[in-house]
Design a protein around this motif. Structure first.
Motif, PDB file in Angstrom:
ATOM      1  N   ASP A   1       1.000  -1.137   0.090  1.00 40.56           N
ATOM      2  CA  ASP A   1      -0.075   0.068  -0.082  1.00 40.56           C
ATOM      3  C   ASP A   1       0.915   1.267   0.048  1.00 40.56           C
ATOM      4  OD1 ASP A   1      -2.374  -1.360  -0.114  1.00 40.56           O
ATOM      5  OD2 ASP A   1      -2.815  -1.188   2.052  1.00 40.56           O
ATOM      6  N   VAL A   2       1.860   1.264   0.930  1.00 41.88           N
ATOM      7  CA  VAL A   2       2.647   2.207   0.780  1.00 41.88           C
ATOM      8  C   VAL A   2       3.580   2.680  -0.536  1.00 41.88           C
ATOM      9  CG1 VAL A   2       4.898   3.205   1.773  1.00 41.88           C
ATOM     10  CG2 VAL A   2       3.188   2.366   3.168  1.00 41.88           C
ATOM     11  N   GLN A   3       3.840   1.395  -1.075  1.00 44.05           N
ATOM     12  CA  GLN A   3       4.518   1.534  -2.173  1.00 44.05           C
ATOM     13  C   GLN A   3       3.599   2.395  -3.511  1.00 44.05           C
ATOM     14  OE1 GLN A   3       7.838  -1.338  -3.445  1.00 44.05           O
ATOM     15  NE2 GLN A   3       7.114  -2.420  -1.883  1.00 44.05           N
ATOM     16  N   LYS A   4       2.297   1.828  -3.263  1.00 46.68           N
ATOM     17  CA  LYS A   4       1.400   2.147  -4.210  1.00 46.68           C
ATOM     18  C   LYS A   4       1.137   3.781  -4.285  1.00 46.68           C
ATOM     19  CE  LYS A   4      -1.933  -0.732  -3.628  1.00 46.68           C
ATOM     20  NZ  LYS A   4      -3.358  -1.439  -3.731  1.00 46.68           N
ATOM     21  N   VAL A   5       0.990   4.107  -3.073  1.00 46.16           N
ATOM     22  CA  VAL A   5       0.741   5.663  -2.868  1.00 46.16           C
ATOM     23  C   VAL A   5       1.995   6.357  -3.376  1.00 46.16           C
ATOM     24  CG1 VAL A   5       0.721   7.300  -1.051  1.00 46.16           C
ATOM     25  CG2 VAL A   5      -0.588   5.340  -0.678  1.00 46.16           C
ATOM     26  N   VAL A   6       3.221   5.894  -3.070  1.00 42.57           N
ATOM     27  CA  VAL A   6       4.469   6.660  -3.659  1.00 42.57           C
ATOM     28  C   VAL A   6       4.764   6.763  -5.270  1.00 42.57           C
ATOM     29  CG1 VAL A   6       6.862   6.551  -3.662  1.00 42.57           C
ATOM     30  CG2 VAL A   6       5.782   6.202  -1.527  1.00 42.57           C
ATOM     31  N   LYS A   7       4.304   5.530  -5.649  1.00 45.35           N
ATOM     32  CA  LYS A   7       4.278   5.415  -7.216  1.00 45.35           C
ATOM     33  C   LYS A   7       3.068   6.292  -7.661  1.00 45.35           C
ATOM     34  CE  LYS A   7       7.173   1.892  -8.078  1.00 45.35           C
ATOM     35  NZ  LYS A   7       7.922   1.856  -9.216  1.00 45.35           N
ATOM     36  N   ARG A   8       1.752   6.262  -7.222  1.00 51.85           N
ATOM     37  CA  ARG A   8       0.821   7.026  -7.782  1.00 51.85           C
ATOM     38  C   ARG A   8       1.084   8.755  -7.732  1.00 51.85           C
ATOM     39  NH1 ARG A   8      -3.427   3.502  -4.366  1.00 51.85           N
ATOM     40  NH2 ARG A   8      -3.952   1.857  -6.179  1.00 51.85           N
ATOM     41  N   ARG A   9       1.842   9.012  -6.349  1.00 50.38           N
ATOM     42  CA  ARG A   9       2.151  10.286  -6.537  1.00 50.38           C
ATOM     43  C   ARG A   9       3.336  10.576  -7.545  1.00 50.38           C
ATOM     44  NH1 ARG A   9      -0.765  13.865  -5.968  1.00 50.38           N
ATOM     45  NH2 ARG A   9       0.969  15.267  -5.441  1.00 50.38           N
ATOM     46  N   MET A  10       4.171   9.739  -7.817  1.00 51.37           N
ATOM     47  CA  MET A  10       5.123   9.888  -8.592  1.00 51.37           C
ATOM     48  C   MET A  10       4.643  10.209 -10.073  1.00 51.37           C
ATOM     49  SD  MET A  10       8.069   7.241  -7.177  1.00 51.37           S
ATOM     50  CE  MET A  10       9.245   7.201  -8.809  1.00 51.37           C
ATOM     51  N   ALA A  11       3.682   9.265 -10.465  1.00 60.23           N
ATOM     52  CA  ALA A  11       3.078   9.239 -11.603  1.00 60.23           C
ATOM     53  C   ALA A  11       2.336  10.720 -11.965  1.00 60.23           C
ATOM     54  CB  ALA A  11       1.926   8.100 -12.042  1.00 60.23           C
TER      55      ALA A  11
END
Length: 524
Positions: free
Chosen positions: A139-149
């Motif tokens: 979940d943490v990695q998805k949040v980071v990846k989404r913000r990066m996108a």
């Protein structure tokens, strides 16, 4: 890296069950040719083969931006099939987080994934280095990846805008038709001419550029004739348009001339060789806005003009004098006279009228067309009145929120208000969003309401304050549990079929009682 072990099927007697039925979703955005739909699909199919998965459906959005879901028919159809029941697959394979979307609100990306998961279908990202298993780590990695996108799109927008500004300053054209009397010329990387572009044609090589050049001599002569007729003979746009039509001359769109099309030629700086851009902004697929002239990007003398600068300036002074030399009363007298002749007012009617300032002049002088209409006694139909109604409802919103909070606290409830989102947290037990809903009438006279649900904020409860027929008083309140709502908007009639679990009250008393019961339960 594609191919790492992430999907673990269920097992029978210690043997993994293979051949799960899955679907694939691929999206290609215009700025990334390396993320072609074919390349994504190849990587997804290798992943499926390595994990014993059977792809039974493909959903494709080709050449679509990931900034929002609008226009992405593939993703919308995918979610519709999943929520429709029995989609025929239990997992959706996506290349990576960015292909699912570069939504500027990361919660929106999570919301669409949640809708799939709620319907029993899991989303798996094949090229990401984590398993989408609902763990804290993933979940943490998805949040980071989404913000990066999302940040990538924002940074790209800034870079693209800066590049476009630079090209404008160098005299290159950034989209749009050439206009009557002008043509678009394609030039290579060294600025050498490659030929003229026809209507609807675009460059095929990214390093090529487009400039404006004079069109056929006959069209150039007509443009100059228009300016002379306007400046030297003092003919207005309507008369000039009529003469052009009588001579059988059509616009560049092969249409008859109007006052407006002649006016555009008289005010557009491209006819004197100036390159002006950024009149309107539509960044990151957000709301389209008209920019202040101070923010326009311009390059004077960027290419060969076809009208003398002195003649252009004279035409501009005549146009400006129509409104700048008129007092407020004189402008209103002209507008009132026009209203009496036509029985109706609109921006188009004003712009087409003889000896009348433009609609934009009335907007600037009186702070909007509606205010000018009111001063001359014209009341627009309901399609215009909604602007004033919405303004009144926005002014009323803070007092409605304050009254709701006061009532909850009088009932013994504890309320926390998020100053940024206006979400209310009641007794630390549930959250509520309050929205005022204006009414509108059908042709048969029935009332309708369109309720906007805060799906991005996901409150537990939406308090819909429905206004009465005149939108001047509260009609009733609807308490809408968000768990039962799967859409951004609800269209409501006066009496609705019970297809959703909503609670209707004439006042907010029941909500206060709910808060009071929770408060008593906490004390016990």
């Amino acid at each position: 890296m594609v191919g790492h072990d992430k999907i673990g099927g269920s097992s029978e007697n210690g043997r993994e069950v293979q051949n799960l039925r899955v679907a694939e979703y691929v999206r290609m955005s215009t700025e990334h040719q390396k993320y072609s739909t074919e390349n994504q699909s190849d990587a997804i199919r290798r992943y499926a083969s390595q994990h014993g998965l059977t792809i039974v459906r493909s959903y494709i959005d080709s050449g679509r931006s990931g900034l929002n879901i609008e226009g992405r028919s593939g993703l919308r159809q995918l979610i519709a099939d999943i929520e429709g029941g029995e989609p025929g697959f239990s997992v959706v394979l996506v290349y990576d987080i960015s292909r699912w979307g570069r939504f500027q609100d990361a919660d929106e990306s999570a919301f669409y994934e949640y809708r799939c998961r709620r319907a029993g279908v899991r989303v798996e990202y094949c090229a990401e280095q984590f398993e989408n298993d609902g763990s804290i780590g993933s979940d943490v990695q998805k949040v980071v990846k989404r913000r990066m996108a999302a940040e990538y799109s924002r940074e790209l927008s800034v870079k693209v805008f800066a590049g476009q500004c630079r090209l404008i300053e160098m005299g290159y054209r950034q989209g749009g038709m050439a206009g009557f009397g002008l043509r678009r010329e394609l030039r290579d990387e060294q600025g050498r001419p490659k030929g003229l572009l026809g209507r609807g044609e675009q460059k095929s090589i990214q390093t090529d550029r487009v400039v404006l050049v004079p069109g056929p001599s006959k069209e150039v002569g007509i443009v100059r004739w228009i300016y002379r007729q306007f400046v030297e003979d003092r003919k207005d746009e309507k008369v000039i348009a009529a003469e052009l039509n009588d001579r059988g001359i059509f616009t560049d769109l092969n249409r008859p001339w109007t006052k407006g099309t002649v006016h555009q030629i008289l005010i557009n700086e491209k006819y004197i060789g100036n390159n002006v851009w950024n009149h309107v902004s539509f960044k990151l697929k957000q709301k389209r806005v008209a920019n202040d002239p101070a923010t326009w990007v311009r390059a004077d003398g960027a290419f060969q003009g076809i009208v003398d600068t002195t003649l252009f300036d004279a035409a501009r002074k005549i146009i400006e004098a129509r409104s700048y030399h008129l007092s407020n009363d004189e402008m209103l007298d002209l507008l009132r006279s026009l209203y009496k002749r036509t029985g109706l007012l609109s921006g188009l009617i004003i712009d087409e009228a003889e000896s009348c300032p433009s609609s934009k002049a009335y907007q600037h002088r009186f702070g909007g067309l509606l205010k000018a209409y009111k001063l001359v006694g014209f009341t627009p139909d309901r399609d215009y009145r909604y602007i004033e109604i919405n303004r009144a409802l926005r002014q009323r919103y803070p007092s409605v929120v304050a009254d709701t909070i006061a009532g909850l606290e009088r009932a013994g409830g504890h309320v926390q208000r998020d100053t940024l989102t206006d979400i209310l947290t009641i007794n630390r037990e549930f959250t509520a969003s309050l929205t005022i809903v204006r009414s509108f009438q059908t042709q048969a006279g029935s009332l309708r309401w369109r309720v906007r649900l805060d799906r991005g904020l996901l409150p537990d409860l939406t308090i819909a304050v429905r206004m009465n027929r005149d939108n001047c008083a509260v009609r009733d309140y609807l308490l809408l549990p968000s768990l039962d709502m799967d859409r951004h908007f609800l269209r409501l009639k006066e009496d609705n079929a019970l297809w959703f679990d909503a609670y209707r009250f004439d006042s907010l008393g029941p909500l206060f009682e709910m808060a009071e019961r929770v408060s008593i339960a906490e004390a016990a």
